[in-house]
Design a protein around this motif. Structure first.
Motif, mmCIF file in Angstrom:
data_model
loop_
_atom_site.group_PDB
_atom_site.id
_atom_site.type_symbol
_atom_site.label_atom_id
_atom_site.label_comp_id
_atom_site.label_asym_id
_atom_site.label_seq_id
_atom_site.Cartn_x
_atom_site.Cartn_y
_atom_site.Cartn_z
ATOM 1 N N LYS A 10 -8.452 -18.838 -23.467
ATOM 2 C CA LYS A 10 -9.406 -18.396 -22.463
ATOM 3 C C LYS A 10 -8.720 -17.442 -21.496
ATOM 4 C CE LYS A 10 -12.670 -20.103 -18.988
ATOM 5 N NZ LYS A 10 -13.234 -21.303 -18.314
ATOM 6 N N TYR A 11 -9.334 -16.279 -21.267
ATOM 7 C CA TYR A 11 -8.743 -15.263 -20.404
ATOM 8 C C TYR A 11 -9.694 -14.941 -19.254
ATOM 9 C CZ TYR A 11 -5.755 -14.475 -24.473
ATOM 10 O OH TYR A 11 -4.880 -14.638 -25.519
ATOM 11 N N THR A 12 -9.133 -14.672 -18.104
ATOM 12 C CA THR A 12 -9.894 -14.198 -16.938
ATOM 13 C C THR A 12 -9.308 -12.861 -16.493
ATOM 14 O OG1 THR A 12 -10.368 -16.452 -16.196
ATOM 15 C CG2 THR A 12 -10.597 -14.682 -14.566
ATOM 16 N N ILE A 13 -10.169 -11.831 -16.470
ATOM 17 C CA ILE A 13 -9.728 -10.488 -16.050
ATOM 18 C C ILE A 13 -10.162 -10.272 -14.605
ATOM 19 C CG2 ILE A 13 -9.945 -8.005 -16.456
ATOM 20 C CD1 ILE A 13 -10.532 -8.669 -19.388
ATOM 21 N N GLN A 14 -9.211 -10.070 -13.743
ATOM 22 C CA GLN A 14 -9.493 -9.818 -12.326
ATOM 23 C C GLN A 14 -9.557 -8.315 -12.085
ATOM 24 O OE1 GLN A 14 -10.199 -12.120 -10.187
ATOM 25 N NE2 GLN A 14 -9.419 -14.011 -11.072
ATOM 26 N N LEU A 15 -10.742 -7.817 -11.764
ATOM 27 C CA LEU A 15 -10.917 -6.396 -11.471
ATOM 28 C C LEU A 15 -10.688 -6.152 -9.984
ATOM 29 C CD1 LEU A 15 -14.149 -5.677 -13.560
ATOM 30 C CD2 LEU A 15 -11.780 -5.187 -14.192
ATOM 31 N N GLU A 16 -9.890 -5.151 -9.679
ATOM 32 C CA GLU A 16 -9.617 -4.837 -8.284
ATOM 33 C C GLU A 16 -10.832 -4.187 -7.631
ATOM 34 O OE1 GLU A 16 -6.175 -2.477 -7.821
ATOM 35 O OE2 GLU A 16 -4.802 -3.966 -8.635
ATOM 36 N N THR A 17 -11.063 -4.497 -6.370
ATOM 37 C CA THR A 17 -12.138 -3.862 -5.610
ATOM 38 C C THR A 17 -11.708 -2.453 -5.234
ATOM 39 O OG1 THR A 17 -12.840 -5.981 -4.699
ATOM 40 C CG2 THR A 17 -13.531 -4.001 -3.511
ATOM 41 N N PRO A 18 -12.565 -1.451 -5.438
ATOM 42 C CA PRO A 18 -12.188 -0.081 -5.072
ATOM 43 C C PRO A 18 -11.878 0.027 -3.581
ATOM 44 C CG PRO A 18 -14.238 -0.115 -6.332
ATOM 45 C CD PRO A 18 -13.925 -1.533 -5.995
ATOM 46 N N SER A 19 -11.007 0.950 -3.242
ATOM 47 C CA SER A 19 -10.705 1.199 -1.831
ATOM 48 C C SER A 19 -11.882 1.900 -1.170
ATOM 49 C CB SER A 19 -9.455 2.078 -1.702
ATOM 50 O OG SER A 19 -8.334 1.439 -2.271
ATOM 51 N N ALA A 20 -12.068 1.657 0.116
ATOM 52 C CA ALA A 20 -13.123 2.332 0.873
ATOM 53 C C ALA A 20 -12.847 3.834 0.868
ATOM 54 C CB ALA A 20 -13.173 1.807 2.296
ATOM 55 N N PRO A 21 -13.883 4.671 0.761
ATOM 56 C CA PRO A 21 -13.679 6.122 0.704
ATOM 57 C C PRO A 21 -13.000 6.661 1.961
ATOM 58 C CG PRO A 21 -15.926 5.528 0.073
ATOM 59 C CD PRO A 21 -15.299 4.302 0.642
ATOM 60 N N SER A 22 -12.154 7.678 1.771
ATOM 61 C CA SER A 22 -11.541 8.387 2.894
ATOM 62 C C SER A 22 -12.444 9.558 3.265
ATOM 63 C CB SER A 22 -10.152 8.906 2.513
ATOM 64 O OG SER A 22 -9.280 7.832 2.240
ATOM 65 N N VAL A 23 -12.858 9.603 4.532
ATOM 66 C CA VAL A 23 -13.832 10.588 4.999
ATOM 67 C C VAL A 23 -13.215 11.434 6.106
ATOM 68 C CG1 VAL A 23 -16.104 10.916 6.063
ATOM 69 C CG2 VAL A 23 -15.754 9.065 4.417
ATOM 70 N N PHE A 24 -13.452 12.740 6.031
ATOM 71 C CA PHE A 24 -12.987 13.686 7.042
ATOM 72 C C PHE A 24 -14.167 14.549 7.487
ATOM 73 C CE2 PHE A 24 -9.695 12.776 3.951
ATOM 74 C CZ PHE A 24 -8.651 12.335 4.743
ATOM 75 N N PRO A 25 -14.275 14.950 8.765
ATOM 76 C CA PRO A 25 -13.348 14.683 9.861
ATOM 77 C C PRO A 25 -13.541 13.288 10.437
ATOM 78 C CG PRO A 25 -15.187 15.960 10.667
ATOM 79 C CD PRO A 25 -15.395 15.818 9.182
ATOM 80 N N ASP A 26 -12.755 13.010 11.477
ATOM 81 C CA ASP A 26 -12.807 11.702 12.107
ATOM 82 C C ASP A 26 -13.988 11.622 13.070
ATOM 83 O OD1 ASP A 26 -12.106 9.136 12.632
ATOM 84 O OD2 ASP A 26 -10.129 9.589 13.477
ATOM 85 N N ALA A 79 -18.075 3.375 -2.345
ATOM 86 C CA ALA A 79 -17.672 3.866 -3.666
ATOM 87 C C ALA A 79 -17.937 2.810 -4.724
ATOM 88 C CB ALA A 79 -16.191 4.240 -3.653
ATOM 89 N N TYR A 80 -18.392 3.265 -5.895
ATOM 90 C CA TYR A 80 -18.538 2.416 -7.080
ATOM 91 C C TYR A 80 -17.510 2.878 -8.103
ATOM 92 C CZ TYR A 80 -23.157 0.614 -5.639
ATOM 93 O OH TYR A 80 -24.189 -0.008 -4.984
ATOM 94 N N ASP A 81 -16.800 1.924 -8.739
ATOM 95 C CA ASP A 81 -15.903 2.327 -9.822
ATOM 96 C C ASP A 81 -16.637 2.252 -11.153
ATOM 97 O OD1 ASP A 81 -15.921 -0.321 -10.666
ATOM 98 O OD2 ASP A 81 -13.885 -0.763 -9.996
ATOM 99 N N SER A 82 -15.947 2.564 -12.248
ATOM 100 C CA SER A 82 -16.591 2.629 -13.566
ATOM 101 C C SER A 82 -17.061 1.264 -14.056
ATOM 102 C CB SER A 82 -15.619 3.243 -14.582
ATOM 103 O OG SER A 82 -14.423 2.483 -14.645
ATOM 104 N N ASN A 83 -16.567 0.177 -13.430
ATOM 105 C CA ASN A 83 -16.995 -1.171 -13.804
ATOM 106 C C ASN A 83 -18.132 -1.677 -12.923
ATOM 107 O OD1 ASN A 83 -14.947 -1.724 -15.889
ATOM 108 N ND2 ASN A 83 -13.509 -1.565 -14.181
ATOM 109 N N GLY A 84 -18.591 -0.839 -11.989
ATOM 110 C CA GLY A 84 -19.672 -1.245 -11.099
ATOM 111 C C GLY A 84 -19.208 -2.009 -9.877
ATOM 112 N N LYS A 85 -17.886 -2.143 -9.695
ATOM 113 C CA LYS A 85 -17.375 -2.812 -8.492
ATOM 114 C C LYS A 85 -17.583 -1.908 -7.280
ATOM 115 C CE LYS A 85 -14.756 -6.056 -8.422
ATOM 116 N NZ LYS A 85 -14.941 -7.486 -8.068
ATOM 117 N N VAL A 86 -17.890 -2.500 -6.135
ATOM 118 C CA VAL A 86 -18.256 -1.749 -4.935
ATOM 119 C C VAL A 86 -17.166 -1.899 -3.870
ATOM 120 C CG1 VAL A 86 -20.024 -1.398 -3.171
ATOM 121 C CG2 VAL A 86 -20.674 -2.212 -5.445
#
Length: 198
Positions: A10-26, A79-86
């Motif tokens: 039995k395997y469990t794959i842990q998908l990392e949560t994408p980083s929050a987008p970097s937005v410019f300007p401040d 941001a959404y990654d290719s696995n649908g993680k938000v």
């Protein structure tokens, strides 16, 4: 022909949560038109809103630099990654107050007069001859072309059946010379080019 015992794993794959987008300007207050830019990692898709509400996959998709809204705005994106993680949310608060002679209401009025004078519509409510529905004009953004600030007026047509017809250009009204009006087309890099209005 001998058969082995069965082995199960039995395997469990842990998908990392994408980083929050970097937005410019401040966050901050601005007196000249400014574009909002987002760093989008490969394989990710970013969605955004301008009213502070939570964006999702039904919100506007970021594809190129976005003109900052006039007045006060709350820019929010995820941001959404290719696995649908938000990812977590990135939120920026902007105030864009142009130091120009003319503002959005005058720009809308100038475009409305142009459309009446050129026969595109025949009254201030946006009605057009032979068309059921009416034109609607809005001004939320500005841009700078060759050192001149232009107020951007969007035009769409509200059809009688409830649908909306949009146009691939905006009207650019010189914020210092209200009589100078052009059609503004945005290229793939978010840069506007101006053409004669008719």
């Amino acid at each position: 022909g001998m058969v082995s015992d069965e082995i199960q794993k039995k395997y469990t794959i842990q998908l990392e949560t994408p980083s929050a987008p970097s937005v410019f300007p401040d966050n901050g207050s601005y007196q000249e038109p400014s574009d909002i830019m987002i760093e989008v990692p490969i394989g990710h898709t970013v969605y955004y809103t301008f009213d502070g509400s939570m964006p999702d996959s039904n919100s506007r998709k970021y594809t190129k630099p976005i003109p900052m809204r006039l007045g006060n705005s709350v820019f929010t994106c995820i941001a959404y990654d290719s696995n649908g993680k938000v990812s977590d949310v990135t939120r920026k608060e902007y105030t864009l107050n142009l130091n120009t002679t003319y503002e959005a209401p005058e720009a809308i009025a100038a475009v409305r007069n142009l459309m009446i004078n050129t026969g595109q519509m025949y009254d201030l409510d946006g009605h057009a001859i032979g068309m059921e529905g009416n034109y609607a004009l809005n001004c939320y953004e500005a841009t700078m072309v060759n050192g001149t600030i232009y107020l951007l007026v969007t035009k769409h047509f509200n059809n009688a059946d409830g649908t909306v017809s949009n146009y691939d250009y905006k009207y650019a009204v010189n914020a210092e010379n209200i009589g100078e009006i052009s059609k503004a087309y945005m290229n793939s890099e978010g840069i506007y080019t101006l053409e004669a209005p008719y």
